[in-house]
Motif scaffolding. Structure first.
Motif, PDB file in Angstrom:
ATOM      1  N   GLY A  20      -1.343   9.913  18.370  1.00 29.92           N
ATOM      2  CA  GLY A  20      -0.678  11.155  18.716  1.00 29.92           C
ATOM      3  C   GLY A  20       0.836  11.091  18.764  1.00 29.92           C
ATOM      4  N   LYS A  21       1.396   9.908  18.907  1.00 28.48           N
ATOM      5  CA  LYS A  21       2.845   9.779  19.042  1.00 28.48           C
ATOM      6  C   LYS A  21       3.468   9.035  17.874  1.00 28.48           C
ATOM      7  N   MET A  22       2.770   9.009  16.760  1.00 30.96           N
ATOM      8  CA  MET A  22       3.309   8.315  15.595  1.00 30.96           C
ATOM      9  C   MET A  22       4.592   9.015  15.140  1.00 30.96           C
ATOM     10  N   LYS A  23       5.672   8.285  15.201  1.00 33.29           N
ATOM     11  CA  LYS A  23       6.959   8.845  14.798  1.00 33.29           C
ATOM     12  C   LYS A  23       7.059   8.784  13.278  1.00 33.29           C
ATOM     13  N   GLU A  24       7.298   9.931  12.686  1.00 29.19           N
ATOM     14  CA  GLU A  24       7.402   9.980  11.234  1.00 29.19           C
ATOM     15  C   GLU A  24       8.780   9.492  10.799  1.00 29.19           C
ATOM     16  N   LYS A  25       8.768   8.507   9.924  1.00 29.16           N
ATOM     17  CA  LYS A  25      10.019   8.006   9.369  1.00 29.16           C
ATOM     18  C   LYS A  25      10.499   8.971   8.291  1.00 29.16           C
ATOM     19  N   LEU A  26      11.780   9.045   8.128  1.00 22.77           N
ATOM     20  CA  LEU A  26      12.340   9.891   7.075  1.00 22.77           C
ATOM     21  C   LEU A  26      12.411   9.158   5.744  1.00 22.77           C
ATOM     22  N   THR A  27      12.463   7.822   5.815  1.00 21.55           N
ATOM     23  CA  THR A  27      12.529   7.026   4.592  1.00 21.55           C
ATOM     24  C   THR A  27      11.519   5.892   4.656  1.00 21.55           C
ATOM     25  N   TYR A  28      11.152   5.410   3.472  1.00 18.70           N
ATOM     26  CA  TYR A  28      10.260   4.259   3.326  1.00 18.70           C
ATOM     27  C   TYR A  28      10.988   3.169   2.552  1.00 18.70           C
ATOM     28  N   THR A  29      10.535   1.940   2.746  1.00 18.07           N
ATOM     29  CA  THR A  29      10.947   0.845   1.878  1.00 18.07           C
ATOM     30  C   THR A  29       9.982   0.829   0.697  1.00 18.07           C
ATOM     31  N   LEU A  30      10.272   0.040  -0.320  1.00 12.09           N
ATOM     32  CA  LEU A  30       9.347  -0.061  -1.449  1.00 12.09           C
ATOM     33  C   LEU A  30       8.024  -0.676  -0.998  1.00 12.09           C
ATOM     34  N   ASP A  31       8.069  -1.614  -0.047  1.00 17.63           N
ATOM     35  CA  ASP A  31       6.834  -2.200   0.482  1.00 17.63           C
ATOM     36  C   ASP A  31       5.963  -1.130   1.136  1.00 17.63           C
ATOM     37  N   GLU A  32       6.586  -0.251   1.909  1.00 20.07           N
ATOM     38  CA  GLU A  32       5.836   0.825   2.557  1.00 20.07           C
ATOM     39  C   GLU A  32       5.286   1.804   1.530  1.00 20.07           C
ATOM     40  N   CYS A  33       6.080   2.123   0.516  1.00 21.63           N
ATOM     41  CA  CYS A  33       5.606   3.016  -0.550  1.00 21.63           C
ATOM     42  C   CYS A  33       4.395   2.409  -1.259  1.00 21.63           C
ATOM     43  N   ALA A  34       4.462   1.112  -1.511  1.00 20.63           N
ATOM     44  CA  ALA A  34       3.349   0.430  -2.173  1.00 20.63           C
ATOM     45  C   ALA A  34       2.103   0.468  -1.298  1.00 20.63           C
ATOM     46  N   ALA A  35       2.263   0.214  -0.003  1.00 19.83           N
ATOM     47  CA  ALA A  35       1.116   0.222   0.910  1.00 19.83           C
ATOM     48  C   ALA A  35       0.512   1.612   1.037  1.00 19.83           C
ATOM     49  N   ILE A  36       1.339   2.625   1.091  1.00 21.66           N
ATOM     50  CA  ILE A  36       0.871   3.998   1.259  1.00 21.66           C
ATOM     51  C   ILE A  36       0.195   4.510  -0.014  1.00 21.66           C
ATOM     52  N   SER A  37       0.790   4.214  -1.162  1.00 22.16           N
ATOM     53  CA  SER A  37       0.320   4.806  -2.416  1.00 22.16           C
ATOM     54  C   SER A  37      -0.709   3.961  -3.154  1.00 22.16           C
ATOM     55  N   GLY A  38      -0.722   2.667  -2.900  1.00 21.67           N
ATOM     56  CA  GLY A  38      -1.592   1.790  -3.677  1.00 21.67           C
ATOM     57  C   GLY A  38      -0.983   1.391  -5.013  1.00 21.67           C
ATOM     58  N   ILE A  39       0.231   1.841  -5.271  1.00 24.25           N
ATOM     59  CA  ILE A  39       0.960   1.458  -6.490  1.00 24.25           C
ATOM     60  C   ILE A  39       1.685   0.157  -6.178  1.00 24.25           C
ATOM     61  N   GLY A  40       1.640  -0.795  -7.072  1.00 22.96           N
ATOM     62  CA  GLY A  40       2.257  -2.091  -6.840  1.00 22.96           C
ATOM     63  C   GLY A  40       3.765  -2.004  -6.635  1.00 22.96           C
ATOM     64  N   LYS A  41       4.275  -2.895  -5.808  1.00 23.46           N
ATOM     65  CA  LYS A  41       5.711  -2.903  -5.523  1.00 23.46           C
ATOM     66  C   LYS A  41       6.526  -3.125  -6.800  1.00 23.46           C
ATOM     67  N   ASN A  42       6.051  -4.015  -7.674  1.00 21.91           N
ATOM     68  CA  ASN A  42       6.783  -4.276  -8.914  1.00 21.91           C
ATOM     69  C   ASN A  42       6.846  -3.035  -9.803  1.00 21.91           C
ATOM     70  N   THR A  43       5.758  -2.264  -9.828  1.00 23.27           N
ATOM     71  CA  THR A  43       5.749  -1.024 -10.610  1.00 23.27           C
ATOM     72  C   THR A  43       6.747  -0.031 -10.028  1.00 23.27           C
ATOM     73  N   LEU A  44       6.776   0.083  -8.692  1.00 23.68           N
ATOM     74  CA  LEU A  44       7.751   0.975  -8.059  1.00 23.68           C
ATOM     75  C   LEU A  44       9.178   0.505  -8.306  1.00 23.68           C
ATOM     76  N   LEU A  45       9.383  -0.800  -8.282  1.00 27.36           N
ATOM     77  CA  LEU A  45      10.707  -1.346  -8.563  1.00 27.36           C
ATOM     78  C   LEU A  45      11.129  -1.019  -9.991  1.00 27.36           C
ATOM     79  N   GLU A  46      10.185  -1.119 -10.920  1.00 25.85           N
ATOM     80  CA  GLU A  46      10.477  -0.747 -12.306  1.00 25.85           C
ATOM     81  C   GLU A  46      10.899   0.712 -12.396  1.00 25.85           C
ATOM     82  N   GLU A  47      10.246   1.570 -11.616  1.00 25.28           N
ATOM     83  CA  GLU A  47      10.606   2.990 -11.611  1.00 25.28           C
ATOM     84  C   GLU A  47      12.053   3.191 -11.162  1.00 25.28           C
ATOM     85  N   THR A  48      12.525   2.372 -10.236  1.00 26.56           N
ATOM     86  CA  THR A  48      13.906   2.533  -9.761  1.00 26.56           C
ATOM     87  C   THR A  48      14.921   2.125 -10.818  1.00 26.56           C
TER      88      THR A  48
END
Length: 94
Positions: A20-48
């Motif tokens: 109930g008190k989960m504070k929503e972050k405004l930004t994610y790291t690439l590691d968090e994006c990978a964990a949330i989306s299931g897309i590999g960190k290296n693939t996300l890094l390539e996108e950047t």
């Protein structure tokens, strides 16, 4: 991809409802994006590093940050347009 997005949303809702008190972050790291989306960190890094990327990132010094709401919209857009990631080879200069 759409099923993955639905599962991600369900997990996020469960996390939010469980404490109930989960504070929503405004930004994610690439590691968090990978964990949330299931897309590999290296693939996300390539996108950047793609030349005309639509990936919603910015840098703070050398650290890559991703806007949370824009990342969620980016995932939705990728699913709606059936966009293929890793279609190009990485052309990055460090």
């Amino acid at each position: 991809m759409e099923k993955i997005l639905e599962e991600i949303l369900c997990v996020l809702q469960e996390l939010k409802n469980s404490n109930g008190k989960m504070k929503e972050k405004l930004t994610y790291t690439l590691d968090e994006c990978a964990a949330i989306s299931g897309i590999g960190k290296n693939t996300l890094l390539e996108e950047t590093y793609k030349e005309d990327t639509t990936f919603p990132y910015f840098k703070v010094g050398r650290k890559i940050q991703v806007n949370r709401s824009k990342f969620e919209r980016w995932l939705e857009d990728m699913a709606e347009n059936h966009t293929e990631l890793r279609g190009e080879k990485l052309k990055c200069v460090r």
